[in-house]
Design a protein around this motif. Structure first.
Motif, PDB file in Angstrom:
ATOM      1  N   ALA A   7       0.855  -1.181   0.000  1.00  0.00           N
ATOM      2  CA  ALA A   7       0.000   0.000   0.000  1.00  0.00           C
ATOM      3  C   ALA A   7       0.890   1.229   0.000  1.00  0.00           C
ATOM      4  CB  ALA A   7      -0.922   0.021   1.216  1.00  0.00           C
ATOM      5  N   SER A   8       0.384   2.311  -0.608  1.00  0.00           N
ATOM      6  CA  SER A   8       1.148   3.559  -0.636  1.00  0.00           C
ATOM      7  C   SER A   8       0.187   4.739  -0.677  1.00  0.00           C
ATOM      8  CB  SER A   8       2.074   3.590  -1.860  1.00  0.00           C
ATOM      9  OG  SER A   8       2.809   4.789  -1.900  1.00  0.00           O
ATOM     10  N   GLY A   9       0.375   5.669   0.253  1.00  0.00           N
ATOM     11  CA  GLY A   9      -0.483   6.847   0.306  1.00  0.00           C
ATOM     12  C   GLY A   9      -0.784   7.257   1.733  1.00  0.00           C
ATOM     13  N   SER A  10      -1.580   8.288   1.884  1.00  0.00           N
ATOM     14  CA  SER A  10      -1.848   8.843   3.214  1.00  0.00           C
ATOM     15  C   SER A  10      -2.661   7.904   4.105  1.00  0.00           C
ATOM     16  CB  SER A  10      -2.584  10.181   3.082  1.00  0.00           C
ATOM     17  OG  SER A  10      -3.807  10.010   2.395  1.00  0.00           O
ATOM     18  N   LYS A  11      -3.288   6.865   3.517  1.00  0.00           N
ATOM     19  CA  LYS A  11      -4.083   5.922   4.301  1.00  0.00           C
ATOM     20  C   LYS A  11      -3.276   4.710   4.763  1.00  0.00           C
ATOM     21  CE  LYS A  11      -8.339   7.214   1.901  1.00  0.00           C
ATOM     22  NZ  LYS A  11      -9.390   6.764   0.940  1.00  0.00           N
ATOM     23  N   GLY A  12      -2.012   4.626   4.341  1.00  0.00           N
ATOM     24  CA  GLY A  12      -1.189   3.507   4.782  1.00  0.00           C
ATOM     25  C   GLY A  12      -0.083   3.176   3.801  1.00  0.00           C
ATOM     26  N   ILE A  30      -0.680  -0.514   7.323  1.00  0.00           N
ATOM     27  CA  ILE A  30      -2.030  -1.005   7.035  1.00  0.00           C
ATOM     28  C   ILE A  30      -2.376  -2.090   8.044  1.00  0.00           C
ATOM     29  CG2 ILE A  30      -2.003  -0.401   4.587  1.00  0.00           C
ATOM     30  CD1 ILE A  30      -1.190  -3.266   3.935  1.00  0.00           C
ATOM     31  N   SER A  31      -3.638  -2.424   8.127  1.00  0.00           N
ATOM     32  CA  SER A  31      -4.087  -3.393   9.126  1.00  0.00           C
ATOM     33  C   SER A  31      -3.484  -4.768   8.870  1.00  0.00           C
ATOM     34  CB  SER A  31      -5.608  -3.502   9.114  1.00  0.00           C
ATOM     35  OG  SER A  31      -6.053  -4.140   7.919  1.00  0.00           O
ATOM     36  N   TYR A  32      -3.443  -5.568   9.914  1.00  0.00           N
ATOM     37  CA  TYR A  32      -2.909  -6.923   9.783  1.00  0.00           C
ATOM     38  C   TYR A  32      -3.707  -7.716   8.748  1.00  0.00           C
ATOM     39  CZ  TYR A  32      -1.767 -11.754  10.805  1.00  0.00           C
ATOM     40  OH  TYR A  32      -1.386 -13.069  10.684  1.00  0.00           O
ATOM     41  N   LYS A  33      -5.015  -7.547   8.742  1.00  0.00           N
ATOM     42  CA  LYS A  33      -5.850  -8.257   7.769  1.00  0.00           C
ATOM     43  C   LYS A  33      -5.468  -7.880   6.337  1.00  0.00           C
ATOM     44  CE  LYS A  33     -10.647  -9.187   6.411  1.00  0.00           C
ATOM     45  NZ  LYS A  33     -10.356  -9.044   4.963  1.00  0.00           N
ATOM     46  N   LYS A  34      -5.242  -6.574   6.108  1.00  0.00           N
ATOM     47  CA  LYS A  34      -4.861  -6.136   4.765  1.00  0.00           C
ATOM     48  C   LYS A  34      -3.479  -6.669   4.390  1.00  0.00           C
ATOM     49  CE  LYS A  34      -7.704  -1.971   4.510  1.00  0.00           C
ATOM     50  NZ  LYS A  34      -7.704  -0.480   4.426  1.00  0.00           N
ATOM     51  N   ILE A  35      -2.568  -6.699   5.364  1.00  0.00           N
ATOM     52  CA  ILE A  35      -1.243  -7.263   5.100  1.00  0.00           C
ATOM     53  C   ILE A  35      -1.380  -8.717   4.653  1.00  0.00           C
ATOM     54  CG2 ILE A  35       0.977  -7.918   6.110  1.00  0.00           C
ATOM     55  CD1 ILE A  35       0.577  -5.591   8.114  1.00  0.00           C
ATOM     56  N   LYS A  36      -2.134  -9.474   5.434  1.00  0.00           N
ATOM     57  CA  LYS A  36      -2.315 -10.900   5.145  1.00  0.00           C
ATOM     58  C   LYS A  36      -2.993 -11.109   3.795  1.00  0.00           C
ATOM     59  CE  LYS A  36      -4.012 -15.117   7.382  1.00  0.00           C
ATOM     60  NZ  LYS A  36      -4.707 -15.661   8.579  1.00  0.00           N
ATOM     61  N   HIS A  61       2.386   4.754   8.654  1.00  0.00           N
ATOM     62  CA  HIS A  61       3.510   3.841   8.478  1.00  0.00           C
ATOM     63  C   HIS A  61       3.595   2.791   9.589  1.00  0.00           C
ATOM     64  CE1 HIS A  61       5.600   6.015   5.152  1.00  0.00           C
ATOM     65  NE2 HIS A  61       4.807   6.970   5.594  1.00  0.00           N
ATOM     66  N   THR A  62       2.763   2.937  10.611  1.00  0.00           N
ATOM     67  CA  THR A  62       2.827   2.004  11.756  1.00  0.00           C
ATOM     68  C   THR A  62       1.457   1.508  12.205  1.00  0.00           C
ATOM     69  OG1 THR A  62       2.780   3.859  13.342  1.00  0.00           O
ATOM     70  CG2 THR A  62       4.956   3.076  12.618  1.00  0.00           C
ATOM     71  N   ASN A  63       0.415   1.805  11.471  1.00  0.00           N
ATOM     72  CA  ASN A  63      -0.949   1.462  11.896  1.00  0.00           C
ATOM     73  C   ASN A  63      -1.123  -0.021  12.201  1.00  0.00           C
ATOM     74  OD1 ASN A  63      -3.766   1.816  12.366  1.00  0.00           O
ATOM     75  ND2 ASN A  63      -4.181   1.167  10.269  1.00  0.00           N
ATOM     76  N   GLY A  64      -0.499  -0.892  11.404  1.00  0.00           N
ATOM     77  CA  GLY A  64      -0.664  -2.335  11.604  1.00  0.00           C
ATOM     78  C   GLY A  64       0.453  -2.979  12.390  1.00  0.00           C
ATOM     79  N   LEU A  65       1.338  -2.150  12.955  1.00  0.00           N
ATOM     80  CA  LEU A  65       2.542  -2.677  13.587  1.00  0.00           C
ATOM     81  C   LEU A  65       2.242  -3.573  14.788  1.00  0.00           C
ATOM     82  CD1 LEU A  65       5.614  -2.724  13.691  1.00  0.00           C
ATOM     83  CD2 LEU A  65       5.557  -0.556  14.946  1.00  0.00           C
ATOM     84  N   LYS A  66       1.363  -3.134  15.657  1.00  0.00           N
ATOM     85  CA  LYS A  66       1.093  -3.883  16.883  1.00  0.00           C
ATOM     86  C   LYS A  66       0.543  -5.276  16.586  1.00  0.00           C
ATOM     87  CE  LYS A  66      -1.255  -3.491  21.352  1.00  0.00           C
ATOM     88  NZ  LYS A  66      -2.088  -2.604  22.228  1.00  0.00           N
ATOM     89  N   MET A  67      -0.462  -5.350  15.723  1.00  0.00           N
ATOM     90  CA  MET A  67      -1.055  -6.650  15.405  1.00  0.00           C
ATOM     91  C   MET A  67      -0.084  -7.536  14.627  1.00  0.00           C
ATOM     92  SD  MET A  67      -3.867  -7.040  16.860  1.00  0.00           S
ATOM     93  CE  MET A  67      -4.274  -8.571  16.026  1.00  0.00           C
ATOM     94  N   LEU A  68       0.738  -6.924  13.780  1.00  0.00           N
ATOM     95  CA  LEU A  68       1.736  -7.696  13.050  1.00  0.00           C
ATOM     96  C   LEU A  68       2.734  -8.336  14.010  1.00  0.00           C
ATOM     97  CD1 LEU A  68       3.022  -8.497  10.298  1.00  0.00           C
ATOM     98  CD2 LEU A  68       4.360  -6.385  10.447  1.00  0.00           C
TER      99      LEU A  68
END
Length: 256
Positions: A7-12, A30-36, A61-68
């Motif tokens: 993903a690239s942009g202001s949303k992630g 991005i969220s863990y679900k989106k990463i997966k 740049h860190t939104n999904g970091l914790k769940m990842l």
């Protein structure tokens, strides 16, 4: 080497690099679900990724970091001291092996050489990365208001650039965004405009042909046409780059 943009942009923002058996993520915005889901679409095994590089602490740049990190397959996290201190305690406590990196001092991940370089952005201690393996070189440069000329040699003649062309200044100023946000984006601590990015790319690419993944494109203050107009205006020879456009939907693997 093969580079995927999740993903690239202001949303992630998130990038995946693969060099043989060595696999790493850059950022986790991005969220863990989106990463997966995105890794599944790319037919890549997410659980093979053992290393994570973080450019800076901003949410996109860190939104999904914790769940990842909670999945426990990321073994090594590389980030500056400023970024480490800016992250919340409940995130950094999930790090398995923390590697505090220093601007301008290269480090190795197996046989990959990574050089962090200083960016100009309103974050604690943001960095970009030059990733090298054999004769291949990738530059990751987003979220910076300008690039210091002391880095021009380091950044020149890469095989591939992930470099932002964030906005068209006129469209930004005529947008309904708050004035202070416009001022921030246009400042030295903001983002590169189309003209800034095209000028830099023309400067960096000297020998042969490079690939340019245009990143962090504003959805409401920019268009591909605007970016291409800047490329035509800035480049002495537009055929020396092959251009790809990364969006919030990502970009499939590019081999170099």
């Amino acid at each position: 080497m093969e580079i995927f943009v999740l993903a690239s942009g202001s949303k992630g923002n998130m990038t995946y690099l693969k060099v043989g058996d060595i696999k790493l993520f850059i950022d986790a915005g991005i969220s863990y679900k989106k990463i997966k889901d995105k890794m599944t679409v790319y037919q890549e095994n997410m659980y093979d990724v053992k290393s994570l590089l973080i450019t800076h602490e901003h949410h996109d740049h860190t939104n999904g970091l914790k769940m990842l990190l909670k999945q426990s397959f990321i073994e090594d996290v590389y980030l500056t001291k400023g970024t480490y201190d800016a992250l919340s305690v409940d995130v950094v406590c999930l790090f398995q092996n923390t590697h505090i990196i220093t601007v301008d001092i290269p480090f190795s991940i197996s046989d990959i050489l990574v050089t962090p370089f200083m960016l100009s952005h309103d974050a604690a201690e943001p960095v970009g990365f030059v990733v090298q393996h054999d004769d291949k070189k990738v530059v990751v440069l987003t979220d910076s208001g300008y690039v210091d000329q002391s880095y021009y040699q380091l950044l020149s003649n890469a095989s591939l650039y992930i470099l932002e062309a964030n906005h068209h200044p006129t469209k930004l100023m005529h947008s309904p965004r708050p004035f202070l946000l416009k001022k921030r984006i246009l400042s030295e601590l903001g983002h590169l405009s189309n003209d800034d990015a095209a000028w830099l790319m023309n400067l960096f690419v000297k020998d042969g042909v490079s690939k340019w993944v245009v990143a962090h494109i504003s959805e409401d203050c920019n268009t591909i046409f605007d970016i291409e107009e800047s490329i035509i205006k800035a480049f002495d020879d537009p055929t020396k780059i092959e251009v790809f456009y990364a969006t919030q939907e990502g970009l499939p693997g590019i081999k170099i």
